[in-house]
Enzyme design. Structure first.
Site, PDB file in Angstrom:
ATOM      1  CG  HIS A 137      36.292  43.130  31.898  1.00 25.34           C
ATOM      2  ND1 HIS A 137      34.954  42.911  31.796  1.00 25.34           N
ATOM      3  CD2 HIS A 137      36.739  43.285  30.643  1.00 25.34           C
ATOM      4  CE1 HIS A 137      34.594  42.942  30.529  1.00 25.34           C
ATOM      5  NE2 HIS A 137      35.650  43.170  29.814  1.00 25.34           N
TER       6      HIS A 137
HETATM    7  S1  FES Z   1      34.441  41.703  35.140  1.00 29.77           S
HETATM    8 FE1  FES Z   1      33.690  42.665  33.347  1.00 29.77          FE
HETATM    9  S2  FES Z   1      31.993  41.449  32.908  1.00 29.77           S
HETATM   10 FE2  FES Z   1      32.698  40.553  34.729  1.00 29.77          FE
END
Ligand code: FES
Ligand code: HEM
Lengths: 172, 413
Positions: A137
């Site tokens: 993410h």
């Molecule tokens: S940014 Fe969501 S798990 Fe690393």
């Protein structure tokens, strides 16, 4: 049950509540083993520490080892990386921590390679801060493994470790 | 469930059974004599299709479990063993893995049907709530099933989803260790997920019984959304709807078979044919398609706790719909404004699904945020306000009158 029920608590009310309370305590006590069996068992806990030889990790390189089922990054940092990590103003950080509080020896950065967002393994030497980038993410960490951008709330965790000798480190 | 049946068993064994366990009259009342609105369209066949899907998953699942080994060292290869060695194993596994997608296609249609025709409104709130519980359990079942295959997506999906619970303040860490049975997703996790994967479908079966029991108290809603006024508005469930449902199930089987035989991996992720590797996260991790809208909501908020919170709220909101919608008119046919907002919501859900599959950057992030905002706007602002400001069209007098008027005009009922 007659009208008298509404007035004074009777012996029967007392027994009723006492029995109910005992039953609740008993059910609670019995529930615990059924819940606790889900927790890590002794064989899992027994694997809780490892020793690693780091003599072959050249400057600017890194290895990943498995500890408690999780990746641990052992990075031999370059002088520039250390300088960059030390130069950061703490006010810029989401989870303020000085670089020197995250390492025992500045050239060795040892951290749990698990993104503090939802647990993916970040990729090394990627991202805007020259540290780690999480593909899941988009969290970005700097050369000290501190969170700089994206959804993760904390810096990459530092496990307990000791340098057994200059070339061997014990994690856990 | 009963009470609609003057069922009298005729044969001696039936009489014997009926006197001891009145199950024949129960079934007769529920599935034969049950008075059903005569105007139900094909959107009403998805309940039957869903029962078919559950049966398929249970049957194929029990067979897969006979050949599957729930251990981190063997799970992945035992699935390959099913694919290569077990007689017709490929077929049974492809039915099961595509069956999960078919199940979700059916349940989404079924739920949107409910939203369009206002089937969640008084007196059917509890039917809707039981349905949402079933939907949650379906997500759990599908998630557990996907994890036990122990491919890369299984492992990393399991890691990300279990970590969602770690975002809960105070109890998060303890909860994680209860879920994992270790310090990360590992063999104990695989074992318990397999146990739960076997259990949950049977919980679903139990809830389906409650769902139908609750349905049979007020009876079916219908495309007009008005109440049944008497026997002239209904037909018996059998043969009218048994035949209609069977026909729909057969059509659905064709669609299902097309995927199983011609594109069995189209709905899956190729990364799941790589065995789990705990040291390397695939570059692009995404959940199965049916969870993508929630994943988009999670990622649109750049904060761990609020992201997880928004995703949780998106699901909890479904339970509240009966009370968020303030309009007393059920069917969107008579709600000119709601009808348009319904379709906007469908588009929003599809957009969220699309965004969920894309990396969270640039335009995707912006669209994802707008679509997330609109999701909540629809339920918390539009639904309550619309009921107060919209002027519904006049409702027909009765189901039978509407049906007869239509056929007099030469249109199909
Ligand atoms: S940014 Fe969501 S798990 Fe690393
Ligand atoms: C609600 C019903 C069910 C749903 C939605 C469901 C869903 C799934 C999914 C998505 C998978 C992964 C498929 C893949 O990628 O290979 C799976 C695998 C599996 N399921 Fe289920 N399932 C259900 C019921 C059952 C039942 C009742 C059983 C056993 C009694 C079962 C046993 C298995 C087994 C052994 C596997 C692993 C083998 C494989 O990969 O196919 N399932 N399930």
């Amino acid at each position: 049950m007659t009208a008298s029920h509404a007035e004074e608590p009777t012996r029967r009310d007392f027994l009723y509540i006492a029995t109910g309370a005992m039953g609740a305590v008993g059910a609670g006590a019995l529930a615990w083993p059924f819940i606790d069996q889900l927790n890590p068992d002794t064989s899992v806990k027994a694997l809780a520490s490892i020793e690693v030889d780091i003599s072959s990790v050249a400057e600017g390189a890194a290895i990943t080892v498995t500890w408690r089922g999780k990746p641990v990054f052992i990075r031999h940092r370059t002088a520039e990386e250390i300088a960059a990590a030390e130069a950061v103003d703490l006010k810029e950080l989401r989870d303020p921590q000085m670089d020197k509080d995250r390492v025992q020896k500045p050239e060795w950065l040892i951290m749990v390679g698990v993104c503090t967002h939802l647990g993916c393994v970040p990729l090394g030497q990627k991202g805007e801060y020259g540290g780690w980038f999480c593909p899941c993410h988009g969290s970005q960490y700097d050369t000290s493994g501190r969170i700089r951008k994206g959804p993760a709330p904390q810096n990459l965790a530092i496990p307990d470790y000791v340098f057994v000798t200059d070339n061997r480190v014990k994690i856990g | 469930m009963s009470g609609h049946s003057e069922f009298q068993p005729t044969s001696a064994p039936a009489k014997w059974l009926e006197r001891r366990l009145p199950i024949l009259s129960l079934l007769h009342g529920a599935a034969v004599a049950f008075p059903t609105p005569k105007n139900l369209n094909y959107w009403w066949t998805f309940g039957g299709i869903l029962m078919f899907c559950l049966g398929v998953q249970i049957l194929t699942g029990i067979i897969l479990a006979m050949h599957f080994t729930p251990h981190v060292d063997m799970a992945f290869s035992s699935v390959e063993h099913i694919m290569r060695d077990v007689n017709y194993g490929w077929l049974i596994r492809y039915i099961h893995s595509n069956g999960a997608s078919m199940f979700f296609i059916a349940v989404y249609i079924h739920m949107f049907r409910g939203l369009y025709y206002g089937s969640y409104k008084e007196p059917r709130e509890l039917i809707w709530i039981l349905g949402v519980v079933i939907y949650l359990l379906m997500m759990a079942a599908a998630f557990f099933g996907y994890v036990i295959v122990w491919g890369q997506m299984s492992f990393w999906g399991a890691t990300v989803i279990t970590n969602l619970f770690g975002a809960i303040p105070v109890v998060g860490d303890g909860l994680l260790s209860l879920l994992w049975g270790g310090f990360s997703v590992d063999n104990p996790t695989l074992n318990r997920f397999f146990s739960l994967h076997y259990l949950v479908p049977f919980l679903i079966a139990g809830l389906v019984i409650l769902h139908i029991w609750a349905l049979h108290v007020p009876g079916n809603n219908n495309p007009l959304g008005i109440d049944v006024k008497g026997p002239q508005d209904t037909v018996t469930f059998h043969p009218y709807y048994t035949v209609k449902d069977t026909f729909a199930v057969v059509m659905f089987m064709l669609f299902f078979a097309f995927f199983v035989f011609y594109m069995p991996n189209a709905l899956g992720d190729p990364d799941n044919y790589i065995e789990a590797n705990r040291l390397s996260t695939p570059a692009h991790i995404v959940p199965e398609w049916y969870l993508l809208p929630y994943y988009a909501i999670l990622r649109s908020i750049p904060d761990k706790l609020f992201g997880v919170g928004a995703m949780g709220l998106a699901i909890v909101t479904l339970f509240l719909i009966p009370w968020l919608d303030t309009s007393r008119v059920r069917s969107a046919r008579f709600r000119p404004l709601y009808k348009q907002f319904f379709w906007l919501f469908v588009i929003d859900a599809v957009v969220l699904g699309y965004i969920g599959a894309k990396p969270p950057e640039g335009m995707y992030l912006i669209i994802g945020r707008l679509a997330t905002a609109y999701y909540f706007f629809h339920f918390y602002i539009i639904l309550p306000v619309l009921g107060l400001v919209e002027t519904p069209k006049p409702l027909p007098e009765s189901i039978s009158k509407s049906v007869l008027d239509k056929s007099a005009a030469g249109k199909p009922a």
